[in-house]
Write an enzyme that holds these catalytic residues in place. Structure first.
Site, PDB file in Angstrom:
ATOM      1  N   CYS A  35      28.404  43.436  47.308  1.00  0.00           N
ATOM      2  CA  CYS A  35      29.614  44.188  46.951  1.00  0.00           C
ATOM      3  C   CYS A  35      30.504  44.328  48.173  1.00  0.00           C
ATOM      4  O   CYS A  35      30.139  44.985  49.161  1.00  0.00           O
ATOM      5  CB  CYS A  35      29.210  45.555  46.404  1.00  0.00           C
ATOM      6  SG  CYS A  35      30.538  46.757  46.301  1.00  0.00           S
ATOM      7  N   CYS A  38      31.508  47.908  49.103  1.00  0.00           N
ATOM      8  CA  CYS A  38      30.340  48.606  49.642  1.00  0.00           C
ATOM      9  C   CYS A  38      30.196  48.350  51.134  1.00  0.00           C
ATOM     10  O   CYS A  38      29.915  49.258  51.925  1.00  0.00           O
ATOM     11  CB  CYS A  38      29.060  48.137  48.942  1.00  0.00           C
ATOM     12  SG  CYS A  38      28.960  48.552  47.199  1.00  0.00           S
TER      13      CYS A  38
END
Length: 288
Positions: A35, A38
């Site tokens: 991600c 993230c």
């Protein structure tokens, strides 16, 4: 790396960390190595651990700890979930550092590092970290034994001044639901009759406290003053920003009233805002 920042790689570690944290605020970052957002917020999340040393910050990869993520209802990354005493307080999706830090400050409390008592009520917590002490007030408190001493189990106590009556005004830093409370005090001059009011625009006076309609009136026994759980009218206390407690008298009509400790038990009102649901997969075509 701050000592209150941990990277979890196994499902069993998650519950173990919640158990060990006790009354501390726990902020769990459910993240993924695939991600992009993230990874961008990851170093900022670790930095926040250093700025909030009385909290616990957990980084949890949803692929390594799939069972933990599933048990917490994580459906997108990053998802930040806030806990205290193993109770879920709040959640936030998306890699917005400003919103994340604001939410941490909201749940962190005053940062004094005082021990937060276990509520003993499943699904509810000691609301002490959500009490705005600067916004609290007590009418007829003794100069030597003020209200703030009863908000901690450290050993102080609140005592009334000129007579047995007290008015306590507690302000919360967010809307809460009140479930129950505990009061500790001596059998001789601990409080007896208490009247509760909520969401007052200002601290009410003694005349108003005597005649106004209270949301609940409690009559305490000496057994209750040992810290017995006092159930509140939960259905009437679902959106509380402040609580006023009028102590009408004490157990033996002694000259002054003495309260050793007050614990308010409940949970935050969890409201879902569409602004919380920001794009969590980054740019179009970016995986998570």
């Amino acid at each position: 790396m701050a000592g209150n920042f941990k990277v979890l790689t196994e499902d069993a570690q998650f519950q173990a960390e919640l158990n060990q944290a006790g009354g501390k605020l726990v902020v769990a970052d459910f993240t993924s190595a695939r991600c992009g957002p993230c990874q961008r917020i990851a170093p900022l999340f670790e930095e926040m651990a250093a700025r909030f040393p009385n909290g616990m910050f957990l980084k949890i990869d949803v692929n390594q700890c799939a069972a933990a993520a599933s048990s917490q209802g994580v459906s997108a990354t990053p998802t930040f979930i806030f806990y205290r005493n193993k109770t879920k307080l709040d959640s936030l999706q998306g890699a917005d550092p400003e919103t994340l830090e604001a939410r941490i400050r909201q749940h962190y409390g005053d940062g004094e590092g005082e021990e937060v008592e276990d509520s003993g009520v499943p699904g509810h917590i000691d609301l002490m970290p959500m009490i705005n002490k600067a916004g609290c007030e007590c009418l007829n408190e003794s100069d030597d034994h003020p209200f703030t001493q009863a908000l901690s189990s450290a050993g102080g106590y609140l005592e009334s001044d000129t007579d047995e009556q007290l008015i306590l005004y507690l302000s919360f830093n967010q809307a809460v639901k009140l479930h129950s409370m505990r009061i500790k005090g001596p059998a001789e001059n601990g409080p007896k009759i208490m009247r509760l009011f909520i969401n007052q625009p200002h601290t009410i006076d003694f005349d108003s406290a005597e005649c106004a309609n209270a949301v609940q009136e409690l009559t305490l026994t000496t057994k209750d003053l040992d810290g017995e759980l006092l159930p509140l009218k939960y259905v009437k206390l679902q959106n509380v920003m402040n609580l006023t407690i009028f102590v009408k008298n004490n157990q033996t009509d002694a000259e002054t009233t003495h309260i050793s400790y007050i614990q308010i038990i409940g949970s935050p009102v969890q409201t879902t805002k569409m602004s919380d649901f920001k794009r969590v997969t980054g740019k179009k075509g970016e995986s998570h």
